[in-house]
Scaffold this motif. Structure first.
Motif, PDB file in Angstrom:
ATOM      1  N   SER A 311     -32.909  58.786  49.761  1.00 29.48           N
ATOM      2  CA  SER A 311     -31.764  59.579  49.302  1.00 29.48           C
ATOM      3  C   SER A 311     -32.124  61.029  48.952  1.00 29.48           C
ATOM      4  CB  SER A 311     -31.136  58.897  48.077  1.00 29.48           C
ATOM      5  OG  SER A 311     -32.121  58.711  47.064  1.00 29.48           O
ATOM      6  N   TYR A 312     -33.387  61.404  49.094  1.00 28.40           N
ATOM      7  CA  TYR A 312     -33.849  62.739  48.700  1.00 28.40           C
ATOM      8  C   TYR A 312     -34.876  63.210  49.709  1.00 28.40           C
ATOM      9  CZ  TYR A 312     -36.344  66.219  45.834  1.00 28.40           C
ATOM     10  OH  TYR A 312     -36.941  67.359  45.366  1.00 28.40           O
ATOM     11  N   LYS A 313     -34.973  64.470  50.099  1.00 23.07           N
ATOM     12  CA  LYS A 313     -34.200  65.624  49.676  1.00 23.07           C
ATOM     13  C   LYS A 313     -33.554  66.218  50.913  1.00 23.07           C
ATOM     14  CE  LYS A 313     -34.961  70.305  47.862  1.00 23.07           C
ATOM     15  NZ  LYS A 313     -33.882  70.735  47.108  1.00 23.07           N
ATOM     16  N   PHE A 314     -32.269  66.641  50.809  1.00 25.70           N
ATOM     17  CA  PHE A 314     -31.493  67.126  51.933  1.00 25.70           C
ATOM     18  C   PHE A 314     -31.109  68.596  51.753  1.00 25.70           C
ATOM     19  CE2 PHE A 314     -30.958  62.586  52.012  1.00 25.70           C
ATOM     20  CZ  PHE A 314     -30.879  62.252  53.357  1.00 25.70           C
ATOM     21  N   ASP A 315     -30.930  69.256  52.884  1.00 23.67           N
ATOM     22  CA  ASP A 315     -30.281  70.569  52.838  1.00 23.67           C
ATOM     23  C   ASP A 315     -28.834  70.356  52.407  1.00 23.67           C
ATOM     24  OD1 ASP A 315     -32.596  71.728  53.786  1.00 23.67           O
ATOM     25  OD2 ASP A 315     -31.932  71.741  55.883  1.00 23.67           O
ATOM     26  N   LEU A 316     -28.319  71.282  51.630  1.00 34.46           N
ATOM     27  CA  LEU A 316     -26.942  71.147  51.161  1.00 34.46           C
ATOM     28  C   LEU A 316     -25.968  71.118  52.331  1.00 34.46           C
ATOM     29  CD1 LEU A 316     -26.846  73.490  48.023  1.00 34.46           C
ATOM     30  CD2 LEU A 316     -27.115  71.002  48.107  1.00 34.46           C
ATOM     31  N   ASN A 317     -24.937  70.297  52.156  1.00 39.22           N
ATOM     32  CA  ASN A 317     -23.856  70.162  53.136  1.00 39.22           C
ATOM     33  C   ASN A 317     -24.365  69.752  54.514  1.00 39.22           C
ATOM     34  OD1 ASN A 317     -21.803  71.101  51.242  1.00 39.22           O
ATOM     35  ND2 ASN A 317     -22.733  73.126  51.497  1.00 39.22           N
ATOM     36  N   SER A 318     -25.369  68.872  54.522  1.00 31.47           N
ATOM     37  CA  SER A 318     -25.894  68.402  55.800  1.00 31.47           C
ATOM     38  C   SER A 318     -26.565  67.040  55.610  1.00 31.47           C
ATOM     39  CB  SER A 318     -26.909  69.400  56.366  1.00 31.47           C
ATOM     40  OG  SER A 318     -28.164  69.261  55.722  1.00 31.47           O
ATOM     41  N   LEU A 366     -26.096  32.785  33.127  1.00 24.52           N
ATOM     42  CA  LEU A 366     -25.703  34.032  33.774  1.00 24.52           C
ATOM     43  C   LEU A 366     -26.643  34.266  34.945  1.00 24.52           C
ATOM     44  CD1 LEU A 366     -24.775  37.418  32.172  1.00 24.52           C
ATOM     45  CD2 LEU A 366     -26.555  37.330  33.910  1.00 24.52           C
ATOM     46  N   GLN A 367     -26.085  34.547  36.097  1.00 22.31           N
ATOM     47  CA  GLN A 367     -26.876  34.826  37.281  1.00 22.31           C
ATOM     48  C   GLN A 367     -26.397  36.113  37.932  1.00 22.31           C
ATOM     49  OE1 GLN A 367     -26.230  31.086  39.398  1.00 22.31           O
ATOM     50  NE2 GLN A 367     -28.312  30.422  38.890  1.00 22.31           N
ATOM     51  N   VAL A 368     -27.329  36.816  38.563  1.00 23.64           N
ATOM     52  CA  VAL A 368     -27.037  38.077  39.237  1.00 23.64           C
ATOM     53  C   VAL A 368     -27.371  37.935  40.711  1.00 23.64           C
ATOM     54  CG1 VAL A 368     -27.512  40.544  39.340  1.00 23.64           C
ATOM     55  CG2 VAL A 368     -27.583  39.356  37.144  1.00 23.64           C
ATOM     56  N   ARG A 369     -26.458  38.358  41.551  1.00 21.88           N
ATOM     57  CA  ARG A 369     -26.707  38.334  42.999  1.00 21.88           C
ATOM     58  C   ARG A 369     -26.394  39.715  43.578  1.00 21.88           C
ATOM     59  NH1 ARG A 369     -23.569  34.606  44.123  1.00 21.88           N
ATOM     60  NH2 ARG A 369     -21.821  35.630  45.184  1.00 21.88           N
ATOM     61  N   LEU A 370     -27.345  40.281  44.304  1.00 20.52           N
ATOM     62  CA  LEU A 370     -27.159  41.582  44.941  1.00 20.52           C
ATOM     63  C   LEU A 370     -26.441  41.389  46.271  1.00 20.52           C
ATOM     64  CD1 LEU A 370     -27.725  44.651  45.099  1.00 20.52           C
ATOM     65  CD2 LEU A 370     -29.909  44.072  46.210  1.00 20.52           C
ATOM     66  N   ASN A 371     -25.309  42.067  46.446  1.00 23.61           N
ATOM     67  CA  ASN A 371     -24.550  41.980  47.689  1.00 23.61           C
ATOM     68  C   ASN A 371     -24.826  43.151  48.629  1.00 23.61           C
ATOM     69  OD1 ASN A 371     -22.206  41.060  45.337  1.00 23.61           O
ATOM     70  ND2 ASN A 371     -22.879  39.589  46.881  1.00 23.61           N
ATOM     71  N   LEU A 372     -25.083  44.328  48.051  1.00 23.99           N
ATOM     72  CA  LEU A 372     -25.274  45.521  48.878  1.00 23.99           C
ATOM     73  C   LEU A 372     -26.085  46.549  48.104  1.00 23.99           C
ATOM     74  CD1 LEU A 372     -24.513  47.106  51.495  1.00 23.99           C
ATOM     75  CD2 LEU A 372     -22.549  48.019  50.228  1.00 23.99           C
ATOM     76  N   TYR A 373     -27.037  47.179  48.798  1.00 20.77           N
ATOM     77  CA  TYR A 373     -27.864  48.229  48.203  1.00 20.77           C
ATOM     78  C   TYR A 373     -28.108  49.262  49.295  1.00 20.77           C
ATOM     79  CZ  TYR A 373     -31.720  50.105  45.276  1.00 20.77           C
ATOM     80  OH  TYR A 373     -32.536  50.887  44.491  1.00 20.77           O
ATOM     81  N   THR A 374     -27.549  50.459  49.141  1.00 23.68           N
ATOM     82  CA  THR A 374     -27.635  51.434  50.225  1.00 23.68           C
ATOM     83  C   THR A 374     -27.364  52.844  49.703  1.00 23.68           C
ATOM     84  OG1 THR A 374     -26.874  51.919  52.478  1.00 23.68           O
ATOM     85  CG2 THR A 374     -25.192  51.285  50.874  1.00 23.68           C
ATOM     86  N   SER A 375     -27.729  53.818  50.515  1.00 24.36           N
ATOM     87  CA  SER A 375     -27.376  55.216  50.240  1.00 24.36           C
ATOM     88  C   SER A 375     -26.121  55.560  51.039  1.00 24.36           C
ATOM     89  CB  SER A 375     -28.527  56.149  50.616  1.00 24.36           C
ATOM     90  OG  SER A 375     -28.933  55.945  51.966  1.00 24.36           O
ATOM     91  N   LYS A 376     -25.349  56.494  50.527  1.00 24.86           N
ATOM     92  CA  LYS A 376     -24.096  56.898  51.175  1.00 24.86           C
ATOM     93  C   LYS A 376     -24.294  58.282  51.787  1.00 24.86           C
ATOM     94  CE  LYS A 376     -20.643  54.977  50.938  1.00 24.86           C
ATOM     95  NZ  LYS A 376     -20.031  54.022  51.897  1.00 24.86           N
ATOM     96  N   MET A 377     -24.506  58.296  53.091  1.00 22.85           N
ATOM     97  CA  MET A 377     -24.921  59.519  53.768  1.00 22.85           C
ATOM     98  C   MET A 377     -23.802  60.544  53.944  1.00 22.85           C
ATOM     99  SD  MET A 377     -28.082  58.990  54.140  1.00 22.85           S
ATOM    100  CE  MET A 377     -28.475  60.380  55.201  1.00 22.85           C
ATOM    101  N   TYR A 379     -21.828  61.907  51.879  1.00 15.36           N
ATOM    102  CA  TYR A 379     -21.617  62.866  50.789  1.00 15.36           C
ATOM    103  C   TYR A 379     -22.768  63.873  50.779  1.00 15.36           C
ATOM    104  CZ  TYR A 379     -17.957  59.754  49.196  1.00 15.36           C
ATOM    105  OH  TYR A 379     -16.815  59.003  49.135  1.00 15.36           O
ATOM    106  N   SER A 380     -22.429  65.166  50.848  1.00 15.55           N
ATOM    107  CA  SER A 380     -23.462  66.179  51.067  1.00 15.55           C
ATOM    108  C   SER A 380     -23.350  67.380  50.129  1.00 15.55           C
ATOM    109  CB  SER A 380     -23.430  66.653  52.523  1.00 15.55           C
ATOM    110  OG  SER A 380     -22.134  67.125  52.870  1.00 15.55           O
ATOM    111  N   VAL A 381     -22.663  67.245  48.992  1.00 11.21           N
ATOM    112  CA  VAL A 381     -22.537  68.376  48.071  1.00 11.21           C
ATOM    113  C   VAL A 381     -23.831  68.625  47.299  1.00 11.21           C
ATOM    114  CG1 VAL A 381     -20.053  68.062  47.812  1.00 11.21           C
ATOM    115  CG2 VAL A 381     -21.618  66.927  46.211  1.00 11.21           C
ATOM    116  N   SER A 382     -24.744  67.657  47.345  1.00 13.47           N
ATOM    117  CA  SER A 382     -25.991  67.736  46.591  1.00 13.47           C
ATOM    118  C   SER A 382     -27.174  67.571  47.536  1.00 13.47           C
ATOM    119  CB  SER A 382     -26.015  66.640  45.518  1.00 13.47           C
ATOM    120  OG  SER A 382     -27.304  66.452  44.987  1.00 13.47           O
ATOM    121  N   ASP A 383     -28.379  67.873  47.040  1.00  9.81           N
ATOM    122  CA  ASP A 383     -29.580  67.607  47.841  1.00  9.81           C
ATOM    123  C   ASP A 383     -30.009  66.144  47.733  1.00  9.81           C
ATOM    124  OD1 ASP A 383     -30.358  67.787  45.219  1.00  9.81           O
ATOM    125  OD2 ASP A 383     -32.089  69.069  45.578  1.00  9.81           O
ATOM    126  N   HIS A 384     -29.281  65.347  46.935  1.00  8.20           N
ATOM    127  CA  HIS A 384     -29.454  63.901  46.864  1.00  8.20           C
ATOM    128  C   HIS A 384     -28.225  63.235  47.475  1.00  8.20           C
ATOM    129  CE1 HIS A 384     -32.784  63.498  43.757  1.00  8.20           C
ATOM    130  NE2 HIS A 384     -32.488  64.790  43.681  1.00  8.20           N
TER     131      HIS A 384
END
Length: 532
Positions: A311-318, A366-377, A379-384
């Motif tokens: 998720s790091y590091k990107f040029d802004l708006n790209s 109590l149990q925890v189950r992960l359904n999804l783990y991902t970055s959201k490409m 969105y580009s307002v930040s360098d993350h």
């Protein structure tokens, strides 16, 4: 039940012949059980109440009834969907739309949203205005989620660190004992640009804690990041007897810009793995993965596979990784981990309090189950890029009913003084600072009430009697609308009762006097301004 079958055989084998064949053919089924009970009723007619066999039957039936009642009263597990977001926004203004980030178009809706932001702009003028009004990021999430029935239950901000907690309205009365804390680690603990903010709460009786961190930057500071995390975990405390420390909570989520990097590998190799989606070739040199092998505190935390673009590091708006002169290497700096409290040691090695905690965990799992783990490409307002984690929380509810029930009495409008009725259903630490608020359906948070009325401390009796609170007609919106009543507990810092939606009628007096909708809107605005 085996004992009952044996006793039946001793009581009247001849009478059971015609029934036994049917019962044995469907042993273990409900039909077989009904046959056995019918057989028992027939045999009881000939049973001497003074005989030893009678006492055995009574004891056996008592045991059977006890087993059945325990099974019937045992809470059933229920699933709740938790949607988490972590995003270093790099002081940027929010995007126009976050529907994709929150999966608002998914057929599976979330029950809870937890959003952790880092580097929210905190320049002097903006920070002062944000102390009075919600910051633009909070405004965006509230305006997006409130119309869909979500309430901002709590938020905490420390300089650029922001943590938001949203819930569906139906769960709000079961979110209690809310506390928040923050810890500075920047500039040796004097500056809040780095550190952690957290919110802890009871969710249907289970103690949860959410910790949003922004740790030290740069490749060579991996050990310092661990030290900062350990410092936050050790020193951050809550005014709560059941779970005064983060580690005392049943479930802890640790997330944020943790700033761990990919070491040893060169830029060309890392980018080649990203282009080929062979992320697994990078995992062994991810600093957090490496440190988990030797740091005991980190070993308690679980994480999903890093099977997504760093998720790091990107040029802004790209979507282009850093092309500046520094050419920083891509890394999974933005992470979401969780920790389910380890089971207690055997009872002989612990005190009574720990034993009780152990028993509660056995009865209310109590149990925890992960359904999804991902970055959201996208969105580009930040360098993350933002990172999301979608979880299923499977738990048995310790609490089945709200602490307070309340409802409007009669018709509500701005033409008459209105009456709200409420009744405490269970004991709770009431206060003279408790109040009942009138809210529009789709309200965004606790402070979005139209009006409120104080509840006196001595009125909060627990004898099942209905109590009443008057709301002046001057405080009722003349245009009316769909509303709900909410009981706010000052001690629990949460809404502990919500009425069913009801209609506040448009003022007949206002209509008769020719107050058109435009003028009525101005009157409503004037009424709200007079409150402040």
């Amino acid at each position: 039940m085996d004992e009952i079958s044996r006793l039946l055989g001793a009581m009247g084998r001849a009478r059971s012949d015609t029934l036994s064949s049917d019962a044995t053919q469907s042993t273990g089924s409900k039909l077989a059980l009904r046959h056995r009970l019918s057989q028992l009723m027939t045999c009881l007619d000939d049973l001497d109440p003074k005989s030893e066999l009678h006492e055995k039957v009574v004891r056996t039936l008592d045991g059977a009834f006890l087993s059945c009642s325990k099974s019937a009263s045992k809470p059933r597990k229920k699933s709740f969907r938790l949607h988490m977001v972590t995003w270093n926004v790099a002081t940027a203004d929010p995007p126009a739309d976050v529907a994709s980030l929150l999966h608002l178009n998914s057929p599976k809706t979330a029950d809870l949203y937890v959003i952790g932001l880092q580097e929210v702009y905190s320049g002097p003028l903006r920070f002062v205005s944000d102390m009075i009004f919600d910051d633009p990021w909070s405004q965006l999430f509230v305006s997006t989620l409130a119309p869909r029935g979500y309430v901002k239950v709590w938020s905490i901000r420390m300089q650029g660190l922001l943590l938001l907690f949203f819930s569906k309205l139906e769960h709000v009365p079961f979110i209690r004992d809310i506390r928040a804390a923050f810890t500075r680690t920047g500039m040796f603990g004097y500056w809040g640009n780095k550190g952690g903010v957290s919110v802890r709460l009871s969710f249907y009786g289970h103690m949860l804690c959410f910790l949003n961190c922004h740790l030290a930057a740069h490749m060579n500071y991996a050990s310092e990041r661990v030290e900062e995390f350990e410092y936050i975990m050790e020193t951050q405390t809550f005014d709560c007897k059941k779970a005064p420390r983060i580690v005392d909570h049943r479930l802890v989520f640790w997330f944020g810009d943790l700033n761990f990097r990919i070491q040893d590998h060169g830029m060309h190799f890392i980018r080649s793995c990203i282009n080929n989606q062979t992320y697994d070739l990078l995992w062994s040199r991810d600093q957090l993965t490496m440190l988990k092998k030797k740091e005991p505190l980190l070993q308690d935390f679980e994480e999903g596979p890093l099977d997504f673009q760093p998720s790091y590091k990107f040029d802004l708006n790209s979507d282009t990784y850093d092309s500046s002169a520094k050419k920083r290497k891509p890394a999974w700096t933005d992470r979401i981990l969780w920790r389910v409290r380890p089971k207690s040691p055997p009872p002989e090695e612990q005190n009574v309090l720990k034993e009780r905690k152990h028993n509660e965990e056995e009865e209310h799992p109590l149990q925890v189950r992960l359904n999804l783990y991902t970055s959201k490409m996208e969105y580009s307002v930040s360098d993350h890029k933002p990172v999301i984690g979608v979880f299923t929380l499977e738990l048995s509810r310790k609490q089945q009913t709200p602490l307070v029930s309340l409802r409007p009495e009669g018709d509500w409008s701005a033409d008459i003084d209105c009456l709200a009725l409420y009744c405490p259903l269970q004991p709770f630490p009431s206060s003279s600072w408790d109040w009942i608020g009138l809210y529009k359906v789709g309200f965004g948070g606790v402070s979005d009430y139209i009006t409120y009325a104080w509840v006196k401390d001595n009125e909060a009796a627990f004898n099942g009697e209905l109590m009443q609170v008057f709301v002046s007609k001057e405080e009722i919106p003349v245009r009316g609308g769909d509303c709900v009543l909410c009981y706010y507990s000052n001690n629990l810092r949460s809404i502990i009762g919500v009425s069913e939606p009801f209609k506040v009628q448009e003022s007949k007096v206002a209509v008769a006097e020719g107050l058109f909708p435009e003028r009525i809107s101005r009157l409503d605005e004037m009424t709200r301004n007079q409150e402040f």
